[in-house]
Design an enzyme around this catalytic site. Structure first.
Site, short mmCIF file in Angstrom:
data_model
loop_
_atom_site.label_atom_id
_atom_site.label_comp_id
_atom_site.label_asym_id
_atom_site.label_seq_id
_atom_site.Cartn_x
_atom_site.Cartn_y
_atom_site.Cartn_z
N ASP A 1 42.83 -2.40 31.95
CA ASP A 1 42.02 -3.02 33.01
C ASP A 1 40.55 -2.84 32.69
O ASP A 1 39.74 -3.74 32.85
CB ASP A 1 42.27 -2.35 34.38
CG ASP A 1 43.69 -2.58 34.86
OD1 ASP A 1 44.31 -3.54 34.40
OD2 ASP A 1 44.16 -1.78 35.70
N ASP B 1 57.35 10.20 30.16
CA ASP B 1 57.95 11.33 30.89
C ASP B 1 59.43 11.06 31.16
O ASP B 1 60.28 11.95 31.07
CB ASP B 1 57.26 11.55 32.24
CG ASP B 1 55.81 11.97 32.09
OD1 ASP B 1 55.48 12.61 31.07
OD2 ASP B 1 55.00 11.67 33.00
N GLY C 1 46.14 5.71 32.22
CA GLY C 1 46.03 5.10 33.54
C GLY C 1 45.90 6.15 34.61
O GLY C 1 46.38 7.28 34.45
N ILE D 1 43.77 9.54 28.54
CA ILE D 1 44.93 9.12 29.31
C ILE D 1 44.92 7.60 29.39
O ILE D 1 43.90 6.96 29.09
CB ILE D 1 44.92 9.71 30.74
CG1 ILE D 1 43.53 9.55 31.36
CG2 ILE D 1 45.38 11.13 30.74
CD1 ILE D 1 43.42 10.07 32.76
N ILE E 1 53.12 0.05 42.76
CA ILE E 1 54.52 0.47 42.82
C ILE E 1 54.52 2.00 42.83
O ILE E 1 53.88 2.61 41.97
CB ILE E 1 55.27 0.01 41.54
CG1 ILE E 1 54.88 -1.41 41.14
CG2 ILE E 1 56.77 0.24 41.66
CD1 ILE E 1 55.57 -2.50 41.84
N HIS F 1 52.99 3.48 34.33
CA HIS F 1 52.66 4.63 35.19
C HIS F 1 53.20 4.38 36.57
O HIS F 1 53.12 3.26 37.07
CB HIS F 1 51.15 4.79 35.34
CG HIS F 1 50.43 4.82 34.04
ND1 HIS F 1 50.09 3.69 33.35
CD2 HIS F 1 50.00 5.87 33.30
CE1 HIS F 1 49.47 4.03 32.25
NE2 HIS F 1 49.41 5.34 32.18
N CYS G 1 0.82 -1.22 0.00
CA CYS G 1 0.00 0.00 0.00
C CYS G 1 0.85 1.27 0.00
O CYS G 1 0.39 2.33 -0.40
CB CYS G 1 -0.97 -0.01 1.16
SG CYS G 1 -0.25 -0.51 2.72
N THR H 1 44.19 1.07 34.76
CA THR H 1 44.61 1.45 33.41
C THR H 1 43.47 1.22 32.42
O THR H 1 42.51 0.51 32.73
CB THR H 1 45.82 0.62 32.95
OG1 THR H 1 45.40 -0.76 32.87
CG2 THR H 1 46.99 0.75 33.88
N SER I 1 43.43 -5.20 42.29
CA SER I 1 44.50 -4.30 41.91
C SER I 1 45.82 -4.91 42.36
O SER I 1 45.93 -5.40 43.48
CB SER I 1 44.25 -2.94 42.56
OG SER I 1 45.32 -2.10 42.32
#
Ligand code: SF4
Ligand code: SF4
Lengths: 516, 128
Positions: free
Chosen positions: A500, A439, A482, A480, A399, A421, A131, A497, A395
């Site tokens: 995870d 870093d 972590g 980012i 460290i 990290h 239709c 992270t 977790s």
């Protein structure tokens, strides 16, 4: 005691005494509610606020050959087309399908453009039936050409609302506008003493069938709105937080663009500023007293939008007199306030409605039934599989490093533990900064030796009591990989992270759970 | 006065501004700055008795001075006077008048752009 019929007779005779809700506040303060009830027949209210829950049913008429629209777009904004063949519902908060335009031109903007009389591009797709054989149409429409354009807003005119602040150190973009970090500003949305439902807090006159001023046209209340709630804390009878709501209906073809405006809350989305005015017949002393409420007597709660949970923490109570003064005090600091709804337009609407009634161009209606004034509480959405909190994640032992540690030593820790990290903490384990392997590489390349110079001091963190979903969004937002998990004393408890989180999402999917 | 100063890359390293401040009795306020190795621009406010002389000196040193009358402009027809911009302004240049009209005082404005970015109806234009 007066009746609505008697008041209407007075309106027809040009004898009715009509005042705005602000004027009524003064009259009641001066003469008391008894005298005010004798003197005044109608109080007009007004509000002009961002009401995301607005929209309209549109009927496009049939094409030749006919089409059963399954997906419909107006200027690139998708409508809901799961109705009959050529009807669709356009929601004000719908973003544009074109990511470039996205939030800047959404459903609200289409509605505004239609009311302004502009030509709008219609694209519709269909699956084709015996239709309705046509599978695609593309044409231009205007409001005039539509059979019907009926605004039906499922939730307008909140009775009071939360006042927003942001305790975090990031700027937040919310439906309450831009919230500056560290309690930098305050935003509020209610028009206070002018606001319709605040002037009739128990809905003694407001109900199904009440005629209202809606975006410059006549509109009607078609019942309580969604999320209507009544059993809330009250002060002077008025809810101290969001409570009653209205479902409204009006004819878009009769609306005036002056009383409606499309907007975009930055990084939140499109919304429609809707102008509503409701006349309140002063039938008795009780109603005179409630329409006499002043900004000072309307309490509201300042709520922290920095906490993205259903129950946001209440920072303090305040009232609309304080808010409208331009600043309030929070934690001993003076913080500037911004209304989000237009108080100026709210006043113009109350005045406009007053004029219409005085000119006998707007008669009052008796509602068929009044809005429910008790028995309504808000039920939350129960999630069968509750959110996993950060605390519940397994977790690995974390460290850490200390600000005075040698960069070489830090590099060794990263390599030995195969991590990217490393949070920097003081003797008490309190977070001072974070360092990534990047870093460290950068530091070595540039010959830097002090960790202090290398670490990121403004750390994005995950709190133990936050749902993982909230952290996932943060990882996305700041791009980012972590973030350290901290307890309420800012002591580092672990690290979470992006991997995870994706692992967790994967697991949840396996269990048939919802995705993040 | 408020003005945009345009620097060519060749003079970026020179301490023209501090020299000007030392030489003339002026208040020199940097409102915004955008400096790259390829040149730069700075929105400044200069006031004091030796305003004119100091500007002449800056121009002589090779800096282009473009005085501005306005930093922001509010489109009166588009603005709905909601006031969402008010509390975002760091220098309190935006106010609500007696009749609840929202007004921006461009004499106070430092052109940070917060208000323009956050206006729900995009009614504020920032002059670059
Ligand atoms: S936020 Fe925009 S619309 Fe609202 S008052 Fe400011 S300029 Fe006007
Ligand atoms: S640009 Fe910045 S300083 Fe100027 S009025 Fe807007 S918020 Fe205020």
């Amino acid at each position: 005691m007066k009746t609505i019929n008697e008041i209407n007779q007075k309106i027809k005779d040009g004898d009715a005494v009509v005042v705005t809700a602000s004027e009524m506040t003064e009259i009641v303060a001066e003469n008391g509610p008894k005298e005010a009830a004798r003197e005044v027949d109608v109080v007009t209210t007004g509000t002009f606020g961002a009401m995301c829950s607005s929209g309209a049913f549109l009927n496009f008429g049939h094409s030749d050959p006919p089409i059963k629209m399954a997906r419909t777009y107006l200027n690139g904004v998708e409508l809901y087309s799961g109705l009959a063949a050529v009807d669709a519902y356009i929601g004000a908060a719908q973003p544009n399908k074109d990511p470039e335009l996205g939030l800047d031109y959404g459903g609200a903007h289409v509605i505004e453009d239609l009311i302004k009389g502009e030509e709008i591009e219609l694209v519709a797709e269909a699956y084709g039936t015996d239709c309705y054989p046509l599978k695609h149409v593309e044409t231009l429409i205007t409001l005039d050409k539509l059979n019907q354009a009926i605004m039906v807003n499922p939730r307008n005119c909140y009775q009071n609302y939360a006042v927003a602040v942001n305790s975090t150190d990031e700027t937040l973009y919310t439906y309450m506008g831009t919230l500056l970090p560290n309690y930098g500003n305050v935003t509020y949305s209610s028009a206070g003493e002018l606001s319709p439902l605040i002037n009739d807090p128990y809905f003694q006159t407001i109900g199904f069938g009440t005629k209202v001023f809606l975006c410059g046209a006549e509109g009607y209340i078609v019942g309580e709105g969604t999320q209507h709630s009544t059993d809330v804390e009250r002060r002077h009878g008025v809810p101290t937080t969001s409570a009653g709501t209205l479902m409204l209906k009006g004819d878009m073809k009769k609306m005036n663009p002056e009383f409606l405006r499309a907007a975009t809350m930055p990084k939140y989305g499109p919304t429609l500023y809707v102008g509503v005015g409701i006349p309140i017949p002063v039938l008795n002393e009780d109603i005179a007293a409630s329409t006499g409420i002043s900004d000072e007597d309307i309490t509201c709660k300042v709520v922290d939008y920095g906490v993205p949970r259903r129950e946001r923490p209440v920072v303090k109570e305040t009232n609309y007199k304080e808010l409208k003064s331009g600043k309030i005090e929070i934690n001993g600091m003076e913080v500037p306030t911004s209304p989000l709804s237009s108080l100026k337009k709210a006043r113009i609407i109350a005045e406009e409605l007053k004029k219409l009634i005085e000119k006998s161009e707007f008669l009052l209606t008796s509602p068929i039934y009044r809005l429910p004034s008790r028995g309504y509480t808000l039920r939350p959405l129960e999630i069968r599989k509750p959110s996993i909190l950060v605390r519940e994640l397994e977790s690995k032992p974390v460290i850490v490093t200390h600000p005075d540690e040698n960069i070489k030593e830090v590099a060794r820790k990263l390599v030995e533990n195969n991590i990217n990290h490393i949070p920097v903490v003081d003797e008490e384990g309190i977070l001072q900064g974070i360092v990534t392997s990047w870093d460290i590489a950068d530091a070595v390349a540039k010959g830097k030796t002090s960790l202090q110079d290398v670490m990121t001091k403004k750390v994005i963190i995950a709190r133990e009591d936050e749902p993982v979903e909230v952290v996932a969004r943060r990882i996305d937002k700041y791009d980012i990989s972590g973030l350290p998990i901290v307890d309420s004393d800012n002591k580092v408890k672990g690290i979470i992270t992006a991997e995870d989180i994706s692992r967790l999402v994967g697991k949840k999917m396996d269990r048939g759970g919802e995705s993040i | 006065m408020k003005a945009w100063l345009r620097f060519l890359p060749s003079i970026i390293g020179k301490a023209i501004i501090s020299e000007t401040i030392k030489k003339y009795d002026i208040e020199f306020n940097i409102l915004r700055a955008h400096i790259t190795p390829r040149g730069g621009k700075m929105l400044v406010e200069i006031s004091g008795p030796e305003e004119k002389e100091s500007i002449k000196f800056i121009e002589e040193q090779g800096i282009e001075v473009n005085p501005i009358i306005k930093v922001v402009k509010k489109d009166k027809d588009k603005c709905i006077d909601c006031g969402a911009c008010i509390s975002l302004c760091p220098v309190k240049a935006i106010n609500m008048e007696e009749d609840w009209t929202v007004e921006i005082d461009d004499q106070i404005c430092i052109g940070c752009g917060f208000c323009a970015k956050s206006c729900p109806t995009k009614s504020i234009i920032l002059f670059e």
